[in-house]
Motif scaffolding. Structure first.
Motif, PDB file in Angstrom:
ATOM      1  N   GLY A  91      48.452  59.326   8.885  1.00  0.00           N
ATOM      2  CA  GLY A  91      47.027  59.363   9.176  1.00  0.00           C
ATOM      3  C   GLY A  91      46.741  58.958  10.616  1.00  0.00           C
ATOM      4  N   SER A  92      47.449  57.941  11.093  1.00  0.00           N
ATOM      5  CA  SER A  92      47.289  57.500  12.484  1.00  0.00           C
ATOM      6  C   SER A  92      47.777  58.571  13.452  1.00  0.00           C
ATOM      7  N   THR A 119      41.631  63.816   2.548  1.00  0.00           N
ATOM      8  CA  THR A 119      41.118  63.933   3.923  1.00  0.00           C
ATOM      9  C   THR A 119      41.412  65.329   4.452  1.00  0.00           C
ATOM     10  N   LEU A 120      40.419  65.913   5.094  1.00  0.00           N
ATOM     11  CA  LEU A 120      40.575  67.219   5.719  1.00  0.00           C
ATOM     12  C   LEU A 120      40.925  67.046   7.195  1.00  0.00           C
ATOM     13  N   PHE A 121      41.946  67.759   7.641  1.00  0.00           N
ATOM     14  CA  PHE A 121      42.269  67.859   9.069  1.00  0.00           C
ATOM     15  C   PHE A 121      41.736  69.215   9.493  1.00  0.00           C
ATOM     16  N   VAL A 154      59.405  61.409   3.643  1.00  0.00           N
ATOM     17  CA  VAL A 154      59.335  62.152   2.378  1.00  0.00           C
ATOM     18  C   VAL A 154      58.720  63.515   2.652  1.00  0.00           C
ATOM     19  N   PRO A 155      58.979  64.502   1.794  1.00  0.00           N
ATOM     20  CA  PRO A 155      58.411  65.841   2.012  1.00  0.00           C
ATOM     21  C   PRO A 155      56.882  65.804   2.093  1.00  0.00           C
ATOM     22  N   VAL A 156      56.321  66.561   3.018  1.00  0.00           N
ATOM     23  CA  VAL A 156      54.867  66.641   3.185  1.00  0.00           C
ATOM     24  C   VAL A 156      54.385  67.995   2.690  1.00  0.00           C
ATOM     25  N   THR A 157      53.553  67.963   1.659  1.00  0.00           N
ATOM     26  CA  THR A 157      52.948  69.176   1.112  1.00  0.00           C
ATOM     27  C   THR A 157      51.449  68.956   1.011  1.00  0.00           C
ATOM     28  N   PRO A 158      50.648  69.760   1.660  1.00  0.00           N
ATOM     29  CA  PRO A 158      49.189  69.605   1.574  1.00  0.00           C
ATOM     30  C   PRO A 158      48.691  69.864   0.164  1.00  0.00           C
ATOM     31  N   LEU A 159      47.476  69.396  -0.117  1.00  0.00           N
ATOM     32  CA  LEU A 159      46.842  69.713  -1.391  1.00  0.00           C
ATOM     33  C   LEU A 159      46.296  71.134  -1.374  1.00  0.00           C
ATOM     34  N   GLU A 160      45.806  71.564  -0.194  1.00  0.00           N
ATOM     35  CA  GLU A 160      45.216  72.890  -0.075  1.00  0.00           C
ATOM     36  C   GLU A 160      45.127  73.272   1.400  1.00  0.00           C
ATOM     37  N   LEU A 161      45.227  74.567   1.659  1.00  0.00           N
ATOM     38  CA  LEU A 161      45.019  75.104   3.002  1.00  0.00           C
ATOM     39  C   LEU A 161      43.776  75.983   2.960  1.00  0.00           C
ATOM     40  N   LEU A 162      42.863  75.765   3.905  1.00  0.00           N
ATOM     41  CA  LEU A 162      41.652  76.556   3.997  1.00  0.00           C
ATOM     42  C   LEU A 162      41.674  77.364   5.301  1.00  0.00           C
ATOM     43  N   VAL A 163      41.384  78.654   5.197  1.00  0.00           N
ATOM     44  CA  VAL A 163      41.402  79.548   6.358  1.00  0.00           C
ATOM     45  C   VAL A 163      40.127  80.376   6.343  1.00  0.00           C
ATOM     46  N   ILE A 191      43.311  71.682   6.724  1.00  0.00           N
ATOM     47  CA  ILE A 191      44.382  71.296   5.806  1.00  0.00           C
ATOM     48  C   ILE A 191      43.899  70.080   5.033  1.00  0.00           C
ATOM     49  N   LEU A 192      43.965  70.148   3.730  1.00  0.00           N
ATOM     50  CA  LEU A 192      43.569  69.015   2.889  1.00  0.00           C
ATOM     51  C   LEU A 192      44.804  68.215   2.506  1.00  0.00           C
ATOM     52  N   PHE A 193      44.800  66.931   2.877  1.00  0.00           N
ATOM     53  CA  PHE A 193      45.901  66.030   2.534  1.00  0.00           C
ATOM     54  C   PHE A 193      45.415  64.964   1.553  1.00  0.00           C
ATOM     55  N   SER A 194      46.314  64.509   0.707  1.00  0.00           N
ATOM     56  CA  SER A 194      45.976  63.396  -0.177  1.00  0.00           C
ATOM     57  C   SER A 194      45.963  62.099   0.626  1.00  0.00           C
ATOM     58  N   ARG A 195      45.255  61.106   0.136  1.00  0.00           N
ATOM     59  CA  ARG A 195      45.228  59.804   0.813  1.00  0.00           C
ATOM     60  C   ARG A 195      46.621  59.182   0.830  1.00  0.00           C
ATOM     61  N   LYS A 196      47.372  59.406  -0.232  1.00  0.00           N
ATOM     62  CA  LYS A 196      48.727  58.866  -0.303  1.00  0.00           C
ATOM     63  C   LYS A 196      49.603  59.455   0.800  1.00  0.00           C
ATOM     64  N   THR A 197      49.469  60.750   1.038  1.00  0.00           N
ATOM     65  CA  THR A 197      50.275  61.395   2.077  1.00  0.00           C
ATOM     66  C   THR A 197      49.969  60.820   3.448  1.00  0.00           C
ATOM     67  N   LEU A 198      48.694  60.649   3.770  1.00  0.00           N
ATOM     68  CA  LEU A 198      48.326  60.151   5.092  1.00  0.00           C
ATOM     69  C   LEU A 198      48.618  58.659   5.265  1.00  0.00           C
TER      70      LEU A 198
END
Length: 334
Positions: A91-92, A119-121, A154-163, A191-198
């Motif tokens: 996240g940082s 969180t959306l990036f 750990v592997p990073v996989t978004p929750l969703e990709l928006l285009v 890109i939507l990431f989970s709070r845990k991922t960030l």
């Protein structure tokens, strides 16, 4: 229109492979195929989009942006890449892109926005959704995931990709790379990431190194900001002359107390041309006047230097992707 780092152009041409004449394509945007890969060397965004469309005319580019995004390496991004790596959490890392992304592009603004699911990036990029811009956006989204995967243990996989733009003829490579649901035709490029991922700690996160790199990035950012007074004064001068026709660089420079050569040099040192500055001024002025209902569209066309309203409409649609009337209606409904 703004500028992007030439690193992106070189990556696109390299990934296109033998199907394109690399030397000729790079030469079309003023780059030497044998020259150094300098991320601080900037290209006009429109020239970059033209180059991508030139590549698309020679080869299938369906999966090209995904391959380019996947190939991006943090070490190629200079101090910002190192700062991304040294941040303590993912996240940082993204917060640094949000703040310092201007160092590698002036056409995209990055935003971290809370979402009920995480969180959306977000990538904010204005302009007509032409093919070159769409390919660039897809590559940027892919590179944002690539650099995350380089710092996470750990592997990073978004929750969703928006285009925002429609899906290409095949999305198999996109689905395979991102590993998450992809929604084309969305309201955002994000890109939507989970709070845990960030919240995941980075492999090489280091507070001490981070503080040093942040001070370096702040210094680079201040160098860009130093020219802001000159640019602001130049834009004011251009805006005041638009109703009299196309502004002349020599006249604007004289009004700022500079020679035309000195004015050109100071703009070019910061990746800017007078033509781009004048175009940006026209667009900014048009957007501001459209928010004021007291001005008719024909008046705005005149005040922004167009002899005919139809010419203004075509230019405005090229700038922001919609007509002046639609832009005004959308703003008034908010």
């Amino acid at each position: 229109m703004g500028y992007v780092t030439s690193l992106f152009a070189r990556k696109m041409v390299a990934a296109a492979g033998a199907d394109v004449d690399a030397a000729a394509v790079l030469a079309s945007v003023g780059l030497d195929a044998e020259g150094p890969w300098d991320p601080k060397a900037m290209l006009p965004a429109d020239s970059y989009y033209d180059m991508l469309e030139r590549i698309a005319a020679q080869t299938d580019v369906t999966d090209l942006p995904v391959r380019v995004g996947a190939s991006m390496r943090l070490d190629e991004y200079g101090a910002l890449g190192l700062a991304f790596k040294a941040a303590t959490t993912l996240g940082s890392s993204y917060a640094r892109v949000e703040r310092y992304g201007r160092l590698w592009t002036s056409v995209v603004e990055y935003e971290l926005r809370p979402d009920p699911r995480g969180t959306l990036f977000i990538l904010h990029r204005s302009g007509e959704r032409r093919l070159g811009l769409r390919l660039s956006n897809e590559a940027t989204l892919a590179s944002a995931v690539s650099i995350a995967r380089q710092v996470s243990p750990v592997p990073v996989t978004p929750l969703e990709l928006l285009v925002r733009h429609p899906a290409p003829k095949s999305t198999a490579s996109h689905a395979g790379y991102f590993g998450c649901p992809i929604r084309f035709g969305a309201q955002l490029d994000a890109i939507l990431f989970s709070r845990k991922t960030l919240a995941q700690p980075n492999i090489l996160g280091d507070e001490g190194i981070s503080r040093y790199l942040i001070s370096h990035l702040d210094a680079e950012l201040s160098e860009i900001a130093e020219e802001a007074p000159l640019v602001a004064r130049a834009k004011d001068a251009i805006a005041q002359t638009l109703s009299e026709g196309a502004p002349r660089m020599a006249d604007i420079a004289r009004g700022l107390g500079l020679s035309a050569r000195s004015f050109h040099r100071r703009l070019s040192e910061h990746g800017m041309s007078f033509q781009t500055l004048a175009e940006d001024t026209r667009r900014d002025l048009a957007e501001g006047l459209l928010r004021d209902e007291s001005y008719s569209l024909s008046e705005i066309a005149f005040l922004t230097g167009f002899s005919e309203q139809s010419s203004f409409t075509r230019a405005f649609k090229r700038w922001v992707g919609t007509t002046p009337a639609s832009y005004r209606k959308e703003r008034s409904s908010r």
